[in-house]
Scaffold this active site. Structure first.
Site, PDB file in Angstrom:
ATOM      1  N   HIS A  72       0.842  -1.203   0.000  1.00  0.00           N
ATOM      2  CA  HIS A  72       0.000   0.000   0.000  1.00  0.00           C
ATOM      3  C   HIS A  72       0.872   1.246   0.000  1.00  0.00           C
ATOM      4  O   HIS A  72       1.789   1.366   0.798  1.00  0.00           O
ATOM      5  CB  HIS A  72      -0.914   0.020   1.237  1.00  0.00           C
ATOM      6  CG  HIS A  72      -2.135  -0.822   1.070  1.00  0.00           C
ATOM      7  ND1 HIS A  72      -3.301  -0.579   1.728  1.00  0.00           N
ATOM      8  CD2 HIS A  72      -2.354  -1.901   0.279  1.00  0.00           C
ATOM      9  CE1 HIS A  72      -4.199  -1.487   1.363  1.00  0.00           C
ATOM     10  NE2 HIS A  72      -3.652  -2.297   0.500  1.00  0.00           N
ATOM     11  N   TYR A 201      -9.203   5.735   7.454  1.00  0.00           N
ATOM     12  CA  TYR A 201      -9.307   6.110   8.869  1.00  0.00           C
ATOM     13  C   TYR A 201     -10.318   7.249   8.944  1.00  0.00           C
ATOM     14  O   TYR A 201     -10.077   8.330   8.390  1.00  0.00           O
ATOM     15  CB  TYR A 201      -7.956   6.604   9.407  1.00  0.00           C
ATOM     16  CG  TYR A 201      -6.910   5.516   9.564  1.00  0.00           C
ATOM     17  CD1 TYR A 201      -6.151   5.067   8.487  1.00  0.00           C
ATOM     18  CD2 TYR A 201      -6.682   4.937  10.810  1.00  0.00           C
ATOM     19  CE1 TYR A 201      -5.191   4.072   8.652  1.00  0.00           C
ATOM     20  CE2 TYR A 201      -5.718   3.941  10.983  1.00  0.00           C
ATOM     21  CZ  TYR A 201      -4.984   3.521   9.889  1.00  0.00           C
ATOM     22  OH  TYR A 201      -4.038   2.528  10.057  1.00  0.00           O
ATOM     23  N   PRO A 295      -4.231   0.142  18.931  1.00  0.00           N
ATOM     24  CA  PRO A 295      -4.015  -0.356  17.565  1.00  0.00           C
ATOM     25  C   PRO A 295      -4.058   0.709  16.466  1.00  0.00           C
ATOM     26  O   PRO A 295      -3.659   0.436  15.335  1.00  0.00           O
ATOM     27  CB  PRO A 295      -5.134  -1.376  17.378  1.00  0.00           C
ATOM     28  CG  PRO A 295      -6.177  -1.023  18.379  1.00  0.00           C
ATOM     29  CD  PRO A 295      -5.475  -0.393  19.529  1.00  0.00           C
ATOM     30  N   LYS A 299       1.143  -0.145  15.115  1.00  0.00           N
ATOM     31  CA  LYS A 299       2.573  -0.181  15.435  1.00  0.00           C
ATOM     32  C   LYS A 299       3.011  -1.404  16.233  1.00  0.00           C
ATOM     33  O   LYS A 299       4.211  -1.682  16.317  1.00  0.00           O
ATOM     34  CB  LYS A 299       2.959   1.073  16.240  1.00  0.00           C
ATOM     35  CG  LYS A 299       2.924   2.349  15.449  1.00  0.00           C
ATOM     36  CD  LYS A 299       4.052   2.420  14.453  1.00  0.00           C
ATOM     37  CE  LYS A 299       3.565   3.009  13.155  1.00  0.00           C
ATOM     38  NZ  LYS A 299       4.376   2.748  12.005  1.00  0.00           N
ATOM     39  N   TYR A 387       3.909   6.686  10.110  1.00  0.00           N
ATOM     40  CA  TYR A 387       3.023   5.594   9.716  1.00  0.00           C
ATOM     41  C   TYR A 387       3.807   4.508   8.970  1.00  0.00           C
ATOM     42  O   TYR A 387       3.679   3.315   9.264  1.00  0.00           O
ATOM     43  CB  TYR A 387       1.880   6.113   8.844  1.00  0.00           C
ATOM     44  CG  TYR A 387       0.797   5.081   8.616  1.00  0.00           C
ATOM     45  CD1 TYR A 387      -0.263   4.957   9.499  1.00  0.00           C
ATOM     46  CD2 TYR A 387       0.852   4.199   7.531  1.00  0.00           C
ATOM     47  CE1 TYR A 387      -1.245   3.986   9.320  1.00  0.00           C
ATOM     48  CE2 TYR A 387      -0.114   3.230   7.338  1.00  0.00           C
ATOM     49  CZ  TYR A 387      -1.166   3.138   8.238  1.00  0.00           C
ATOM     50  OH  TYR A 387      -2.121   2.170   8.058  1.00  0.00           O
TER      51      TYR A 387
END
Ligand code: APR
Ligand code: PHB
Length: 392
Positions: A72, A201, A295, A299, A387
């Site tokens: 991704h 998100y 979560p 990570k 990220y």
């Protein structure tokens, strides 16, 4: 029985450490309390950072990941009725992430360990760790109805948040820093195609929602729910209706929340915790045994992998050269990365969730922060780099 490194726990930390030590020619034994099927089916987050993927490949565990993992290059932030894409490679020096479930990582590592690694015992429950201040620590465990002792040069606690290894450090020698959040996640696994090619998100006044995936045919979806929620109170229909309301996908072309059979449903608590130091005498802690993150941002597994990469190098160096310099630096080296990830997970969590006591003022602050990320390349790069994962 004696071994060089006794590893407690056969989750991702213990299994990857065993693999890395095997490749470095250092003997180890892994003791796992559960059975193989349980360990292989435990649902956890499914995002791998570049550094984790590189380590799995280098360890010889990358074949199925390369064939079935989904690379991704971006994530979508959805807020205030619109979406903003964060492009990872352009903002994070070429790094991207992979969607490949933790269950699959665990299956790959177990298969390799059983085929060509040192002993990996299932159903071996560790009761106590002794003598960590001496140069011959030992692990007491029960296996096949018998009490056994494994003596080692070093003991590594990879036994997760509820493990026993941490308690072998005297209370006066350790400090735990923690925070619990006033909400949980309801996670579902559904036989439905992903909402979109990338993860979404979503911030909404009804609470946070996340659309992830396990494969082109299986979705992994999450909803923020109050602490103490019973999954039985959430019928499949209620889950889908709430996901619809929170994503409010109306006009987005190519995005579709398709309903399908829900094959798993569970509630996950949200907690941050770090225990310092990560080493005491000949006991080293790695992964969830030393730290956990909520979560949001995925990570946990990546931090666990970073710990054992640093640790395997330090142990390999110890046996190749006799020097304990890297081992002595282990805790400090890992904690720098751990605290960065703790901050990032906290930031993602508190920016995207609605606190039960949230004031309209707080919501305005969250939207301002999200707007900043959507309009400032600097703010977006800060998110993207954390990220995708900072280089090891
Ligand atoms: N004896 C033997 N094994 C034990 C004991 C014990 N007393 N206590 C716990 N274990 C085992 C558990 O059964 C589990 O398989 O230790 C393992 C710990 O695995 P994880 O909890 O998966 O922790 P870790 O390997 O550090 O992986 C971190 O897990 O929680 C996620 O998000 C987190 O993805 C991250 C990853
Ligand atoms: C998941 O797919 O389980 C997942 C993905 C991203 C997250 C958390 C969980 O931030």
């Amino acid at each position: 029985m004696h071994t060089t490194v006794g590893i407690i726990g056969g989750g991702p930390s213990g299994l990857l450490l065993a693999r890395l030590l095997h490749n470095a020619g250092v003997d180890c034994v892994v003791l796992e309390s559960r059975d193989r099927a349980y360990v292989e089916q435990r649902q956890r987050a499914g995002i791998l950072e570049q550094a984790t993927v590189d380590a799995l490949r280098a360890a010889g565990a990358g074949a199925r990941l390369d064939a079935e993992g989904l690379a991704h290059e971006g994530i979508e932030l959805r807020f205030d009725g619109r979406s903003h894409r964060i492009d990872l490679p352009s903002l994070a020096e070429g790094r991207r992430v992979w969607v490949y479930a933790q269950t699959e990582v665990v299956k790959d590592l177990i298969a390799l360990q059983l085929a060509e690694g040192g002993p990996l015992l299932f159903g071996a429950e560790v009761r106590a760790v002794e003598g960590v201040e001496t140069d011959r620590p030992s692990i007491r465990y029960a296996h096949e109805g018998r009490e056994q002792t494994l003596t080692c040069d070093y003991v590594v606690g990879c036994d997760g948040f509820h493990g026993v290894a941490r308690t072998a450090v005297p209370e006066s020698e350790r400090t735990t820093y923690e925070r619990t959040y006033p909400y949980s996640w309801l996670g579902i696994l559904a036989e439905a195609p992903p909402v979109y090619d990338e993860l979404i998100y979503a911030h909404s006044e009804r609470g946070f929602a996340l659309a992830s995936m396990r494969s082109p045919a299986v979705s992994r979806l999450y909803l923020q729910v109050p602490n103490g929620t019973d999954p039985a109170d959430w019928s499949d229909r209620r889950v889908w209706d709430e996901l619809d309301a929170r994503f409010s996908l109306g006009e987005e072309p190519g995005w579709r929340l398709e309903r399908g059979p829900v094959i798993q449903k569970s509630v996950l608590p949200m907690r941050s915790s770090v225990t310092e130091p990560m080493r005491y005498g000949r006991l080293l802690l790695a992964g969830d045994a030393a730290h956990i993150v909520p979560p949001t941002g995925a990570k946990g597994l990546n931090l666990a992998a970073a710990d054992v990469i640093v640790l395997a190098r330090a142990l390999a160096d110890r046996y190749a050269t006799g020097s304990t310099e890297l081992l002595d630096a282990y805790s400090d080296t890992c904690l720098r990365r751990v605290w960065r990830a703790e901050h990032f997970s906290y930031f993602m969590t508190t920016t995207l969730h609605t606190d039960p006591g949230q004031l309209p003022f707080d919501t305005r602050l969250q939207l301002s922060q999200l707007e900043r990320i959507a309009t400032s390349p600097h703010a977006a790069a800060e998110l993207a780099q954390n990220y995708a994962g900072l280089p090891l």
